[in-house]
Design an enzyme around this catalytic site. Structure first.
Site, PDB file in Angstrom:
ATOM      1  N   THR B  48       0.872  -1.182   0.000  1.00  0.00           N
ATOM      2  CA  THR B  48       0.000   0.000   0.000  1.00  0.00           C
ATOM      3  C   THR B  48       0.911   1.235   0.000  1.00  0.00           C
ATOM      4  O   THR B  48       2.137   1.092   0.003  1.00  0.00           O
ATOM      5  CB  THR B  48      -0.895   0.032   1.252  1.00  0.00           C
ATOM      6  OG1 THR B  48      -0.073   0.361   2.377  1.00  0.00           O
ATOM      7  CG2 THR B  48      -1.579  -1.291   1.502  1.00  0.00           C
ATOM      8  N   CYS B  49       0.290   2.422   0.050  1.00  0.00           N
ATOM      9  CA  CYS B  49       1.133   3.621   0.048  1.00  0.00           C
ATOM     10  C   CYS B  49       1.955   3.723   1.340  1.00  0.00           C
ATOM     11  O   CYS B  49       2.958   4.418   1.397  1.00  0.00           O
ATOM     12  CB  CYS B  49       0.283   4.862  -0.148  1.00  0.00           C
ATOM     13  SG  CYS B  49      -1.076   4.952   1.008  1.00  0.00           S
ATOM     14  N   ASN B  50       1.529   3.021   2.380  1.00  0.00           N
ATOM     15  CA  ASN B  50       2.231   3.121   3.659  1.00  0.00           C
ATOM     16  C   ASN B  50       3.125   1.942   3.984  1.00  0.00           C
ATOM     17  O   ASN B  50       3.941   2.027   4.896  1.00  0.00           O
ATOM     18  CB  ASN B  50       1.206   3.280   4.793  1.00  0.00           C
ATOM     19  CG  ASN B  50       0.909   4.733   5.040  1.00  0.00           C
ATOM     20  OD1 ASN B  50       1.787   5.578   4.909  1.00  0.00           O
ATOM     21  ND2 ASN B  50      -0.327   5.020   5.370  1.00  0.00           N
ATOM     22  N   ARG B  51       2.955   0.849   3.293  1.00  0.00           N
ATOM     23  CA  ARG B  51       3.754  -0.326   3.647  1.00  0.00           C
ATOM     24  C   ARG B  51       3.853  -1.324   2.508  1.00  0.00           C
ATOM     25  O   ARG B  51       2.976  -1.385   1.642  1.00  0.00           O
ATOM     26  CB  ARG B  51       3.164  -1.013   4.866  1.00  0.00           C
ATOM     27  CG  ARG B  51       1.741  -1.517   4.680  1.00  0.00           C
ATOM     28  CD  ARG B  51       1.274  -2.309   5.884  1.00  0.00           C
ATOM     29  NE  ARG B  51       1.154  -1.468   7.058  1.00  0.00           N
ATOM     30  CZ  ARG B  51       1.919  -1.588   8.140  1.00  0.00           C
ATOM     31  NH1 ARG B  51       2.859  -2.503   8.201  1.00  0.00           N
ATOM     32  NH2 ARG B  51       1.738  -0.795   9.176  1.00  0.00           N
ATOM     33  N   GLN B 114      -9.422   0.322   5.640  1.00  0.00           N
ATOM     34  CA  GLN B 114      -8.944   0.196   4.256  1.00  0.00           C
ATOM     35  C   GLN B 114      -7.894  -0.913   4.134  1.00  0.00           C
ATOM     36  O   GLN B 114      -7.894  -1.681   3.181  1.00  0.00           O
ATOM     37  CB  GLN B 114      -8.324   1.525   3.835  1.00  0.00           C
ATOM     38  CG  GLN B 114      -8.523   1.798   2.361  1.00  0.00           C
ATOM     39  CD  GLN B 114      -7.876   3.113   1.945  1.00  0.00           C
ATOM     40  OE1 GLN B 114      -7.486   3.921   2.789  1.00  0.00           O
ATOM     41  NE2 GLN B 114      -7.755   3.315   0.667  1.00  0.00           N
ATOM     42  N   GLY B 187     -18.529  22.090  -5.479  1.00  0.00           N
ATOM     43  CA  GLY B 187     -17.168  21.719  -5.873  1.00  0.00           C
ATOM     44  C   GLY B 187     -17.164  20.295  -6.383  1.00  0.00           C
ATOM     45  O   GLY B 187     -18.014  19.488  -5.986  1.00  0.00           O
ATOM     46  N   ALA B 188     -16.190  19.996  -7.269  1.00  0.00           N
ATOM     47  CA  ALA B 188     -16.152  18.642  -7.836  1.00  0.00           C
ATOM     48  C   ALA B 188     -14.747  18.069  -7.798  1.00  0.00           C
ATOM     49  O   ALA B 188     -14.401  17.177  -8.571  1.00  0.00           O
ATOM     50  CB  ALA B 188     -16.693  18.666  -9.259  1.00  0.00           C
ATOM     51  N   THR B 191     -11.733  16.185  -2.764  1.00  0.00           N
ATOM     52  CA  THR B 191     -12.388  16.211  -1.447  1.00  0.00           C
ATOM     53  C   THR B 191     -13.894  16.100  -1.598  1.00  0.00           C
ATOM     54  O   THR B 191     -14.552  15.380  -0.846  1.00  0.00           O
ATOM     55  CB  THR B 191     -12.039  17.530  -0.717  1.00  0.00           C
ATOM     56  OG1 THR B 191     -10.667  17.812  -0.940  1.00  0.00           O
ATOM     57  CG2 THR B 191     -12.309  17.450   0.750  1.00  0.00           C
TER      58      THR B 191
END
Lengths: 274, 429
Positions: B48-51, B114, B187-188, B191
């Site tokens: 993943t992005c962290n591990r 997640q 807004g699109a 976020t």
């Protein structure tokens, strides 16, 4: 039977205390270990209380409504019973402690001061009177529960507005549900009070030939009935929501309570039996 | 039997290094084939992005973390991945680590859900690529059981830990039935999209998107099955919305105090929840003074996030207890993997002796005596094997030291030369 009545009279405050304690514990502590069992506790308390009221009626040969402390025990029962019905209907189970504390208070006072009265006026032995008083008490219970939900609505409203996300935020149901509970309680209270007034109109002339409809107590009840009637009509017809509706409901309750106290304590009425 | 692995995570390495090591799904598949080719018999890869986690059962005893790191460095063509950037796990510790990772105890966001789905995906990939076998499956089952118990017995996954979910938590404290409510997303961007997806996942009745660029709004509306309202029009329709979420890059307020005041009057007091996650803010914060308007910005929602994270942190010891219990169970099973074949072989060996010896005397004694001898031989072997079988089984069930189990089973195998005796297939355990 008298011994049983006296035993239950001592037992009831403890039953209410345990039920209130369980509801309070469940409100303060997250987790669902006693989530289901608290309703069983409430049911047992109500069942024992119902037996107590029936035994009193049979033993003393009159409905348990002839003195203040009998009224208090009926009030304790009707508050809890009205809450029990509401909990069953809505499955909102986290607000019980706020209602049951009133039942506990009324029952403790009743258990301490209640006396056994065998000799009563004939007029007080009438079944219609019993239904009249009990439906009126259930009606007031409905208004009281509505006021409690109104208060809880305010608490939660203030908490969300000021970004306080503590116990109140975590444990109370949503504002919309509290508003609905408030409204349903008012409706139930109003229907029962209307029923009580109707029975009163049928029964009073036969029981009191010298009845006068300008009696202060009748006027006070009329005022309460009008306040809530107009409130319900206004909410339904104008489709009002939110904080203002709750303010009106609480003001109505305060006015009703004030009117009841003033006319019952300060003004002499034919409608006083004790 | 060994189970080893390496972990490159937010504690050990910088974000740059984690990015460099990160394996996309396609790369994970390719890397699994590299691992299968001489490093692991079975295992799995999670990235993943962290591990990035690489775990498995070594193909032979000489495989250590060095071979795993070397293959990863070569595969990703990175030079600066050293021992200081990795954590090495073996046997029981490795299984505990996988359980901790899977249930987000090891994540930046405690209890992050997640990572659970990412872990499941990794195991699935391992199965698809035929890189999964008995041990990997057992470890996966163990982690799933840990998860079920953690969710049931602790509050590790309770409460919102992101701003968007915190907003949902507040919305649920205002409104009872979200499926009857309408939301406006101003807004699109990314976020806004996240907020819209969260609302959609909570079954909100209708979602309307408005954006300066109509096409972007339309694209997001399609994604969340919502509708689009023209940017010049949305202020006239504020009264229709129960939830308003704004996340644009506008430099000035898009919605003023009077806009909301007018809307709430038209709604006859029906509440409005406003979430302004734009920086600088899109909606005048003075609207919070209006009755029945619940205004939140990032700061106010972060209060919920912090509270929930603290609650989750307090639950970590309980989850660790569950992990320990389940990993112990898994490891007992793990140990029996080496012991069971040894017991089987030992029994086969003695039974073959019994058969041989009985065959030799079959024609030398009467049928009646043969039956007696046969029965005696069976009892004798049963009694001889009773203690070794019980002791081995106990060793398998109670021991948590792979090396001890291995040592003792090896001794038995060596003494009776069990490796050269085929099993007769009878399982008398």
């Amino acid at each position: 039977m008298l011994n049983t009545i006296h035993t239950i009279n001592i037992l009831l405050p403890f039953l209410y205390l345990s039920t209130f304690g369980i509801y309070l514990y469940n409100f303060l502590k997250e987790g669902n270990k006693i989530y289901n069992s608290k309703r069983i506790f409430l049911f047992i308390t109500l069942f024992v209380h119902l037996v107590y009221l029936l035994f009193r009626t049979l033993e003393f040969d009159h409905p348990p409504i002839i003195n203040k402390f009998e009224i208090f025990t009926v009030l304790a029962f009707s508050l809890s019973f009205a809450y029990f019905l509401l909990e069953l209907l809505t499955d909102v189970r986290d607000t019980g402690a706020f209602i049951l504390m009133f039942s506990l208070l009324f029952q403790v006072i009743s258990s301490i001061f209640i006396v056994d009265t065998f000799e009563v006026k004939d007029v007080l032995r009438n079944n219609l009177l019993g239904i009249h008083v009990i439906s009126a008490l259930l009606g007031y219970s409905g208004f009281t529960i509505a006021a409690v939900y109104g208060g809880l609505f305010f608490l939660l409203y203030k908490n969300i507005k000021s970004n306080k996300y503590g116990l109140i935020f975590n444990r109370l149901p949503s504002l919309e549900i509290l508003e609905k509970l408030n409204f349903y309680s008012v409706i139930i209270g109003f229907i029962l009070l209307t029923l009580s007034i109707m029975i009163g109109f049928i029964w009073l002339p036969s029981a009191f030939p010298d009845i006068t409809y300008s009696d202060p107590k009748l006027i006070s009840i009329g005022i309460i009935w009008l306040i809530f009637g107009v409130g319900i009509l206004a909410k339904v017809s104008a489709k009002l929501y939110g904080k203002k509706v709750i303010i009106f409901s609480l003001l109505g309750y305060a006015l009703a309570l004030g009117s009841l106290l003033v006319f019952n304590i300060l003004v002499k009425s034919f409608h006083s039996f004790y | 039997m060994n189970f080893i692995g390496i972990s490159i995570n937010h504690r050990t390495s910088s974000i740059e290094l984690r990015e460099a090591v990160h394996l996309s799904k396609e790369e994970q598949i390719q890397f699994i084939h590299v691992l299968k080719n001489g490093i692991f018999k079975e295992g799995f890869v999670l990235s993943t992005c962290n591990r990035t986690e690489v775990f498995g059962v070594p193909s032979h005893n000489r495989i250590t973390h060095k071979e795993i790191v070397a293959s990863l460095k070569e595969f990703k063509n990175i030079k600066n991945l050293d021992d200081e950037h990795i954590e090495i796990y073996k046997a029981k510790d490795a299984i505990s680590h996988i359980a901790r990772v899977t249930y987000g105890i090891d994540s930046l966001i405690i209890g992050d859900s997640q990572i659970l789905s990412q872990s499941k995906e990794s195991f699935r990939l391992s199965v698809d690529e035929k890189f999964s076998n008995t041990i990997t499956r057992k470890i996966f089952d163990t982690t799933i059981r840990v998860g079920k118990r953690a969710i049931k017995e602790t509050l590790i996954s309770h409460g919102a830990v992101t701003v968007s979910f915190a907003a949902i938590q507040v919305i649920e404290k205002i409104f009872a039935n979200l499926y009857k409510k309408e939301a406006l997303i101003i807004g699109a961007g990314e976020t806004s999209e996240l907020a819209a997806i969260h609302l959609k996942s909570k079954n909100i009745g209708k979602i309307t998107i408005t954006n300066r660029t109509f096409d972007k709004a339309a694209k997001l509306a399609k994604k969340v099955e919502g509708k689009v309202i023209d940017f010049s029009e949305f202020k006239n329709n504020l009264k229709d919305f129960d939830v308003i979420i704004s996340a644009t890059s506008a430099k000035e307020y898009l919605v003023s105090y009077s806009d909301i005041k007018k809307a709430i009057q038209q709604r006859k007091g029906n509440p409005i929840f406003i979430m302004d996650i734009a920086i600088p803010r899109d909606i005048d914060p003075a609207v919070k003074k209006i009755d029945n308007v619940f205004y939140n910005d990032i700061d106010s929602l972060n209060i919920i996030v912090e509270q929930n994270l603290n609650k989750r942190k307090n639950e970590i010891p309980h989850v660790k207890e569950i992990i320990e219990e389940e990993v112990d169970n898994c490891f007992h099973w793990f140990n029996t993997l080496g012991v069971v074949p040894t017991i089987k072989s030992l029994r086969s060996f003695f039974e073959s002796i019994e058969v041989d010896e009985l065959k030799k005397i079959k024609n030398k004694v009467s049928d009646e005596d043969y039956i007696k001898l046969e029965s005696m031989a069976k009892r004798l072997i049963g009694r001889i094997l009773h203690n070794p079988t019980v002791k081995l089984r106990k060793l398998a069930e109670s021991g948590d030291d792979v090396e001890t189990v291995k040592e003792k089973t090896s001794a038995i195998k060596y003494l009776f030369d069990l490796d050269n005796i085929p099993s007769n297939g009878k399982d008398k355990l």
